[in-house]
Design a protein around this motif. Structure first.
Motif, PDB file in Angstrom:
ATOM      1  N   THR A   1     -35.959 -41.868 -30.098  1.00  0.00           N
ATOM      2  CA  THR A   1     -37.388 -42.001 -30.372  1.00  0.00           C
ATOM      3  C   THR A   1     -37.869 -43.309 -29.774  1.00  0.00           C
ATOM      4  O   THR A   1     -37.395 -44.385 -30.162  1.00  0.00           O
ATOM      5  CB  THR A   1     -37.688 -41.985 -31.875  1.00  0.00           C
ATOM      6  OG1 THR A   1     -37.330 -40.710 -32.424  1.00  0.00           O
ATOM      7  CG2 THR A   1     -39.178 -42.224 -32.126  1.00  0.00           C
TER       8      THR A   1
ATOM      9  N   VAL B   1     -40.592 -46.001 -29.572  1.00  0.00           N
ATOM     10  CA  VAL B   1     -41.688 -46.472 -30.410  1.00  0.00           C
ATOM     11  C   VAL B   1     -42.508 -47.498 -29.621  1.00  0.00           C
ATOM     12  O   VAL B   1     -41.966 -48.485 -29.127  1.00  0.00           O
ATOM     13  CB  VAL B   1     -41.148 -47.104 -31.707  1.00  0.00           C
ATOM     14  CG1 VAL B   1     -42.276 -47.781 -32.488  1.00  0.00           C
ATOM     15  CG2 VAL B   1     -40.466 -46.046 -32.566  1.00  0.00           C
TER      16      VAL B   1
ATOM     17  N   ILE C   1     -44.317 -50.432 -36.273  1.00  0.00           N
ATOM     18  CA  ILE C   1     -42.949 -49.992 -36.002  1.00  0.00           C
ATOM     19  C   ILE C   1     -42.366 -49.291 -37.220  1.00  0.00           C
ATOM     20  O   ILE C   1     -41.739 -48.229 -37.109  1.00  0.00           O
ATOM     21  CB  ILE C   1     -42.078 -51.196 -35.593  1.00  0.00           C
ATOM     22  CG1 ILE C   1     -42.542 -51.747 -34.238  1.00  0.00           C
ATOM     23  CG2 ILE C   1     -40.601 -50.796 -35.527  1.00  0.00           C
ATOM     24  CD1 ILE C   1     -41.866 -53.050 -33.832  1.00  0.00           C
TER      25      ILE C   1
ATOM     26  N   SER D   1     -43.791 -45.847 -37.652  1.00  0.00           N
ATOM     27  CA  SER D   1     -43.292 -44.968 -36.593  1.00  0.00           C
ATOM     28  C   SER D   1     -41.875 -44.511 -36.886  1.00  0.00           C
ATOM     29  O   SER D   1     -41.538 -43.324 -36.737  1.00  0.00           O
ATOM     30  CB  SER D   1     -43.336 -45.695 -35.241  1.00  0.00           C
ATOM     31  OG  SER D   1     -44.652 -46.028 -34.882  1.00  0.00           O
TER      32      SER D   1
ATOM     33  N   ALA E   1     -39.771 -40.841 -37.163  1.00  0.00           N
ATOM     34  CA  ALA E   1     -38.921 -40.630 -35.987  1.00  0.00           C
ATOM     35  C   ALA E   1     -37.855 -39.570 -36.226  1.00  0.00           C
ATOM     36  O   ALA E   1     -37.198 -39.550 -37.265  1.00  0.00           O
ATOM     37  CB  ALA E   1     -38.267 -41.947 -35.593  1.00  0.00           C
TER      38      ALA E   1
ATOM     39  N   ILE F   1     -33.603 -45.707 -32.056  1.00  0.00           N
ATOM     40  CA  ILE F   1     -34.970 -46.184 -31.883  1.00  0.00           C
ATOM     41  C   ILE F   1     -34.993 -47.111 -30.679  1.00  0.00           C
ATOM     42  O   ILE F   1     -34.193 -48.052 -30.591  1.00  0.00           O
ATOM     43  CB  ILE F   1     -35.468 -46.953 -33.121  1.00  0.00           C
ATOM     44  CG1 ILE F   1     -35.353 -46.088 -34.378  1.00  0.00           C
ATOM     45  CG2 ILE F   1     -36.892 -47.442 -32.901  1.00  0.00           C
ATOM     46  CD1 ILE F   1     -36.179 -44.818 -34.344  1.00  0.00           C
TER      47      ILE F   1
END
Length: 377
Positions: A45, A47, A119, A122, A126, A131
């Protein structure tokens, strides 16, 4: 005074030469052997916290559209932009994205650290086990995520710090920023390799999602506007002392915009310099003081020579110890970052940098700065 200046300068030269040799020993990484089978490769993911990035965000989304690594999604957390950033992201998600693109509009609420909030929210959404964080004004190469995923599979690192530099330099001011930034990236990489991580950059940072939860995310540092990268790294390093790695790969280089105005440059550097007082680990604070003293030494030596307190030979030794060791180290980092054209600016940077360090070391004692059109403390 003479003995103190020589001692500080010699220690700094030995420290910088140690970084130089450490950098040479860090192996360059080639992303080979990672397959395309989703079952055997990590899902990532990406971000991207943004605010008022209408000028840049589409370029980054285009870069992500060209990734050679297919197993990823992107969450762009828009922090109440007052320009067209959100509409650009939404339109791109509907019409152009070849990957999963999820716009995340954030409420316009008062918070001490907008970026950490973006963050954290997010990551709560996720789907990826990894990340990868970057910024809305960055550019990435087509093998960026492939290099990160491959490095993770090979090392099992809990946090991976990637290289960051600037886009094309247009002025001497841009080149000066490139050299200074290279020193930070190189120093951070070498201290990681030595097992005592001190700094990283949130424009190119990867960490395991489960580990973020294990260490409590940004809890304990969420009252600080800055430090979404370094404070998290220190928390993860405490739990996983051998889990912090630097990805020395040309494919992993992220490029961002240099500051075009002195005001923006001042606010960013003051924001960075203000972090050191909040470190719980003693090492970054000691290092910050040591660098401050090392950069003060040539200035004190020159003033001492002009005022008759120091002889010329001592002054030259103090300056030479710093200049030669720094040049060797910085040249190596700039060549790796594909910024060989900026090597010539190193001597000019060395003339200015001691004054710069002293200025921001003192400026950081004051509170408050403006960032993304917001007053933060």
């Amino acid at each position: 005074m003479t003995v103190f200046l020589l001692a500080v300068s010699l220690l700094y030269a030995l420290f910088t030469l140690t970084l130089w040799l450490t950098w040479l020993r860090i192996p360059s990484f080639q992303a080979e052997g990672i397959g395309t089978d989703a079952a055997n490769t990590p899902f990532i993911t990406v971000v991207i916290p943004v605010r008022n990035e209408a000028e840049h965000i589409e370029n980054l989304l285009n870069d992500l559209n060209r990734q050679s690594y297919p197993h990823f999604e992107v969450i762009v957390a828009d922090d109440s932009s007052t320009d067209t950033t959100l509409s650009i992201i939404q339109q791109y998600a509907q019409q152009q994205a070849s990957f999963i693109l999820r716009p995340l509009p954030l409420t316009n609420e008062q918070t001490a650290s907008p970026k950490k909030r973006a963050i954290t929210q997010s990551i709560a959404l996720a789907a990826g086990s990894l990340i990868v964080a970057t910024d809305g004004d960055c550019r990435v190469g087509p093998h960026w995520l492939r290099a990160i995923a491959s490095f993770y599979k090979e090392t099992g690192a809990r946090l991976i710090s990637g290289p960051v530099t600037f886009t094309t330099e247009e002025t001497i001011f841009d080149s000066l920023q490139t050299v200074e930034f290279a020193s930070l990236i190189g120093s951070g990489a070498c201290t990681m390799a030595l097992g005592v991580p001190t700094m990283c950059n949130g424009a190119n940072l990867c960490y395991v999602k489960e580990v973020f939860a294990e260490v409590g995310g940004f809890a304990g540092v969420d009252h600080l506007a800055s430090g979404d990268d370094e404070f998290l790294m220190h928390k993860i390093s405490t739990r996983y002392p051998d889990g912090i790695r630097f990805l020395k790969s040309a494919d992993a280089i992220v490029r961002t915009q240099p500051h075009r105005s002195m005001r923006a440059f001042y606010n960013q550097r003051k924001r960075w310099a203000s972090k050191w007082r909040a470190y719980k680990s003693y090492l970054p604070s000691v290092l910050a003081v040591f660098v401050f003293l090392s950069n003060a030494a040539p200035i004190v030596a020159i003033l001492g020579w002009l005022m008759g307190f120091l002889n010329g030979n001592t002054t030259l030794v103090v300056i030479g110890l710093k200049a030669v060791s720094e040049f060797l180290f910085l040249r190596q980092i700039l060549v790796f970052l594909q910024k060989k054209s900026s090597v010539w600016i190193i001597p000019l940077t060395q003339l200015i940098y001691p004054l710069y360090v002293l200025f921001f070391g003192l400026a950081a004692q004051g509170k408050g700065y403006v960032w993304k059109d917001r007053k933060l403390s």
